[in-house]
Design a protein around this motif. Structure first.
Motif, PDB file in Angstrom:
ATOM      1  N   PRO A  31     -78.444   4.202  22.188  1.00 47.76           N
ATOM      2  CA  PRO A  31     -78.367   2.952  22.965  1.00 47.76           C
ATOM      3  C   PRO A  31     -77.341   1.965  22.411  1.00 47.76           C
ATOM      4  O   PRO A  31     -76.730   1.209  23.168  1.00 47.76           O
ATOM      5  CB  PRO A  31     -79.781   2.376  22.876  1.00 47.76           C
ATOM      6  N   VAL A  32     -77.138   1.982  21.106  1.00 46.99           N
ATOM      7  CA  VAL A  32     -76.141   1.093  20.506  1.00 46.99           C
ATOM      8  C   VAL A  32     -74.742   1.475  20.990  1.00 46.99           C
ATOM      9  O   VAL A  32     -73.949   0.624  21.400  1.00 46.99           O
ATOM     10  CB  VAL A  32     -76.219   1.139  18.959  1.00 46.99           C
ATOM     11  N   ALA A  33     -74.457   2.765  20.951  1.00 50.96           N
ATOM     12  CA  ALA A  33     -73.152   3.239  21.420  1.00 50.96           C
ATOM     13  C   ALA A  33     -72.971   2.943  22.906  1.00 50.96           C
ATOM     14  O   ALA A  33     -71.904   2.482  23.334  1.00 50.96           O
ATOM     15  CB  ALA A  33     -73.019   4.739  21.164  1.00 50.96           C
ATOM     16  N   ARG A  54     -72.224  -0.703  23.448  1.00 47.93           N
ATOM     17  CA  ARG A  54     -70.840  -1.046  23.093  1.00 47.93           C
ATOM     18  C   ARG A  54     -69.885  -0.655  24.216  1.00 47.93           C
ATOM     19  O   ARG A  54     -68.957  -1.371  24.541  1.00 47.93           O
ATOM     20  CB  ARG A  54     -70.402  -0.322  21.812  1.00 47.93           C
ATOM     21  N   ILE A  55     -70.099   0.509  24.804  1.00 50.48           N
ATOM     22  CA  ILE A  55     -69.204   0.983  25.861  1.00 50.48           C
ATOM     23  C   ILE A  55     -69.387   0.184  27.150  1.00 50.48           C
ATOM     24  O   ILE A  55     -68.433  -0.090  27.867  1.00 50.48           O
ATOM     25  CB  ILE A  55     -69.411   2.491  26.105  1.00 50.48           C
ATOM     26  N   LEU A  56     -70.627  -0.191  27.444  1.00 50.66           N
ATOM     27  CA  LEU A  56     -70.925  -0.896  28.697  1.00 50.66           C
ATOM     28  C   LEU A  56     -70.970  -2.416  28.552  1.00 50.66           C
ATOM     29  O   LEU A  56     -71.295  -3.109  29.509  1.00 50.66           O
ATOM     30  CB  LEU A  56     -72.260  -0.399  29.266  1.00 50.66           C
ATOM     31  N   PHE A  57     -70.649  -2.929  27.373  1.00 48.72           N
ATOM     32  CA  PHE A  57     -70.694  -4.369  27.106  1.00 48.72           C
ATOM     33  C   PHE A  57     -69.858  -5.133  28.130  1.00 48.72           C
ATOM     34  O   PHE A  57     -68.738  -4.735  28.443  1.00 48.72           O
ATOM     35  CB  PHE A  57     -70.187  -4.624  25.684  1.00 48.72           C
ATOM     36  N   LEU A  98     -78.883   0.020  31.105  1.00 47.41           N
ATOM     37  CA  LEU A  98     -79.081   0.155  29.660  1.00 47.41           C
ATOM     38  C   LEU A  98     -80.569   0.215  29.326  1.00 47.41           C
ATOM     39  O   LEU A  98     -80.999   1.041  28.516  1.00 47.41           O
ATOM     40  CB  LEU A  98     -78.451  -1.027  28.916  1.00 47.41           C
ATOM     41  N   VAL A  99     -81.339  -0.666  29.943  1.00 46.43           N
ATOM     42  CA  VAL A  99     -82.779  -0.710  29.688  1.00 46.43           C
ATOM     43  C   VAL A  99     -83.431   0.604  30.131  1.00 46.43           C
ATOM     44  O   VAL A  99     -84.231   1.188  29.403  1.00 46.43           O
ATOM     45  CB  VAL A  99     -83.430  -1.920  30.390  1.00 46.43           C
TER      46      VAL A  99
END
Length: 179
Positions: free
Chosen positions: A92-94, A97-100, A108-109
């Motif tokens: 989820p962190v990666a 970062r990509i979808l920020f 994301l959720v």
């Protein structure tokens, strides 16, 4: 020019789930859910990191070379499982970062929630396997399998049965209150 007060709120300003006691927009709900999910991952990662660290120290112990082939095989499976769980928990962190800044918090959720369930399932196997590995080494294979079965049963009760019972009771309470 000011908008009239009685104008309908914009789509993002409406209550995401009216009547649930949380007057929040869809964006606010997604942000809250994401933050809750991240907190759950933090708790989860601490435990699995400790287990992984424990596993990584074992080959450097004197008696590790005395392990029978079955125990070595179990150990390798446990290490691979610990690494897999760590990678899943970091996914989820990666993804974030990509979808920020792409306005994809709801996705994301949803993805993070599914990943956490997979992590919990894998962790149940890891914890069960570690108990089997240790008890097998100390007391024998039969005792190891019994201890593993007990741990797995506890996991099933605490992580599956209890939440389902609570959910079923809540649904019944809602239905009886609505009648």
């Amino acid at each position: 020019m000011d908008e009239p007060r009685d104008a309908a709120p914009a789509a993002d300003e409406r209550d995401a789930v009216p009547g649930d006691g949380r007057p929040e927009t869809a964006s606010q709900r997604a942000d809250r859910n994401w933050n809750e999910l991240l907190q759950e991952f933090r708790v989860f990662q601490t435990g699995t990191q400790i287990v992984a660290a424990f596993l990584l120290t074992l080959p450097f112990q004197q008696r590790f070379g005395e392990l029978p082939p079955f125990d070595v095989g179990v150990y390798i499976v446990l290490v691979l499982l610990a690494v897999l769980i760590t990678l899943l928990a970091l996914a989820p962190v990666a993804l974030h970062r990509i979808l920020f800044h792409r306005r994809m918090k709801e996705q994301l959720v949803s993805y993070g929630s599914r990943l956490l369930i997979v992590c919990l399932a894998a962790a149940s196997l890891l914890f069960t396997g570690i108990v089997m590995f240790i008890v097998d080494f100390l007391l024998g294979t039969g005792a190891g399998f019994v201890a593993a079965a007990v741990v797995f049963a506890v996991v099933v009760v605490l992580w599956i049965v209890v939440p389902l019972v609570i959910r079923r009771r809540a649904i019944r309470t809602l239905r009886s209150g609505a009648a």
